[in-house]
Design an enzyme around this catalytic site. Structure first.
Site, short mmCIF file in Angstrom:
data_model
loop_
_atom_site.label_atom_id
_atom_site.label_comp_id
_atom_site.label_asym_id
_atom_site.label_seq_id
_atom_site.Cartn_x
_atom_site.Cartn_y
_atom_site.Cartn_z
N LYS A 146 -13.74 -4.85 2.03
CA LYS A 146 -14.64 -3.73 1.75
C LYS A 146 -16.12 -4.08 1.93
O LYS A 146 -16.92 -3.19 2.25
CB LYS A 146 -14.39 -3.21 0.33
CG LYS A 146 -13.03 -2.55 0.16
CD LYS A 146 -12.87 -1.97 -1.23
CE LYS A 146 -11.51 -1.31 -1.38
NZ LYS A 146 -11.36 -0.64 -2.70
N SER A 188 0.81 -1.22 0.00
CA SER A 188 0.00 0.00 0.00
C SER A 188 0.84 1.27 0.00
O SER A 188 1.78 1.42 0.79
CB SER A 188 -0.92 0.01 1.22
OG SER A 188 -1.67 1.21 1.26
N TYR A 246 -1.94 -0.41 -8.33
CA TYR A 246 -0.98 0.67 -8.53
C TYR A 246 0.44 0.28 -8.13
O TYR A 246 1.39 1.04 -8.38
CB TYR A 246 -1.42 1.91 -7.74
CG TYR A 246 -1.68 1.65 -6.28
CD1 TYR A 246 -0.65 1.63 -5.36
CD2 TYR A 246 -2.97 1.42 -5.82
CE1 TYR A 246 -0.87 1.38 -4.01
CE2 TYR A 246 -3.21 1.16 -4.48
CZ TYR A 246 -2.16 1.14 -3.59
OH TYR A 246 -2.38 0.89 -2.26
N ASN A 284 -16.00 -12.96 -14.10
CA ASN A 284 -15.46 -13.35 -12.81
C ASN A 284 -15.19 -14.85 -12.78
O ASN A 284 -15.81 -15.63 -13.51
CB ASN A 284 -16.45 -12.99 -11.69
CG ASN A 284 -15.84 -13.06 -10.32
OD1 ASN A 284 -14.83 -12.40 -10.05
ND2 ASN A 284 -16.42 -13.85 -9.43
N ALA A 333 -15.63 -9.32 -9.34
CA ALA A 333 -16.98 -9.03 -8.84
C ALA A 333 -16.98 -8.75 -7.34
O ALA A 333 -17.98 -9.00 -6.65
CB ALA A 333 -17.91 -10.21 -9.15
N GLY A 334 -15.88 -8.22 -6.82
CA GLY A 334 -15.78 -7.93 -5.40
C GLY A 334 -16.25 -6.53 -5.05
O GLY A 334 -17.02 -5.90 -5.79
N GLY A 335 -15.76 -6.02 -3.91
CA GLY A 335 -16.20 -4.73 -3.41
C GLY A 335 -15.89 -3.56 -4.33
O GLY A 335 -16.71 -2.65 -4.50
N GLY A 393 -3.63 2.24 -11.39
CA GLY A 393 -4.48 2.69 -10.30
C GLY A 393 -3.98 3.88 -9.49
O GLY A 393 -4.61 4.27 -8.51
#
Length: 283
Positions: free
Chosen positions: A70, A19, A230, A155, A132-134, A251
């Site tokens: 999420k 991150s 990213y 997905n 197909a997630g958050g 990203g």
């Protein structure tokens, strides 16, 4: 220097070492002269409930939420705003007087990054999401609110994609929404016709990962590939697209924009876009 008056913020996820959010938030705080510290927390799914309770008990001002939490985190919050509820996902949590409020800045960050930073629009476009997630939920919600021509979700699990399709159809029944499993040959035809293809899976975080698609035979130079990843700045998916002459977007701009919107919620001041985007220069 950290003191008893320092505002503590953070981000939770699994994995978390990749991150850039701590770099961005701490850098912007220093630029603005704010006494805050933004900390990354590695939280696995089994520990999520305890981690949220601990952050709340410690009086942490707020924290961001990344994969894979999420959706699951919504069960452990006191309140969620209407947008987050409609999206079915939260990426920003603010602690106000011991009550945790959930928000989602992914959608706004996505739009800001595409339009203001990359001069790319979604109106009238055929959009394909890989995953197909958050994040798929949040960005699909934004697409349906901005007059896309069609929306397709590819997905690994068709059941999960179908559940998302049902949720999205309740938000907008006018836009065609299609779902496919990743191994379905029919998905290749949809990919070939798409204008904007967006990877919202975690495939690409590691150099050993498979591609988020089974084939790239559908590439057309008129298409734009977007990857919400990213770090690395260019996934194998984007690299192959660039080598075939497609426009590619990583990203980073979305990260900066959604972070600026989250920062606005954390510190109750206008989103400092210039400061967040200036931090990208050193990445």
């Amino acid at each position: 220097m950290i003191s008893g008056r320092t505002v503590i913020l953070g981000v939770i996820g699994d994995p978390i070492t990749h991150s850039f959010s701590p770099y961005l938030h701490n850098g912007v705080a220093a630029t603005l002269g704010l006494d805050l510290c933004y900390v990354p927390y590695h939280v696995n799914s089994d520990s999520l409930q305890d981690a949220v309770a601990g952050l709340k008990a410690l009086g942490v001002r707020g924290f961001n939420v990344t994969v894979p939490h999420k959706e699951a985190i919504m069960s452990y919050l006191d309140h969620c705003d209407e947008v987050a509820l409609a999206m079915g996902a939260v990426n920003t949590v603010v602690n106000r007087d011991g009550q945790l409020y959930g928000y989602n800045t992914d959608g706004k960050g996505f739009l800001y990054a595409l339009s203001d930073h990359h001069n790319e629009t979604i109106q009238g476009k055929h959009i394909v999401f890989l995953g197909a997630g958050g994040t798929a939920k949040a960005l699909s919600y934004v697409c349906l609110k901005n007059q896309v021509a069609s929306l397709s979700i590819i997905n690994r699990s068709l059941d999960k994609a179908s559940l998302l399709q049902k949720e999205l159809l309740t938000l907008n029944g006018d836009v065609p929404i299609h779902v496919f499993s990743r191994d379905d040959d029919a998905s290749l035809a949809v990919l070939k016709q798409a204008d904007l293809i967006i990877n919202v899976t975690s495939l690409g975080l590691s150099s050993d990962d498979d591609l988020p698609v089974v084939s790239t035979d559908w590439f057309r130079t008129e298409q734009c590939l977007v990857d919400v990843i990213y770090n690395p700045k260019e996934t194998q998916f984007l690299l192959l697209g660039r080598e075939h002459g497609l426009k590619t977007i990583n990203g980073l701009a979305m990260l900066a924009a959604q972070a600026a919107y989250a920062f606005e919620l954390f510190v109750d001041r206008d989103a400092p876009f210039d400061e967040f985007f200036s931090m990208l220069a050193d990445l």
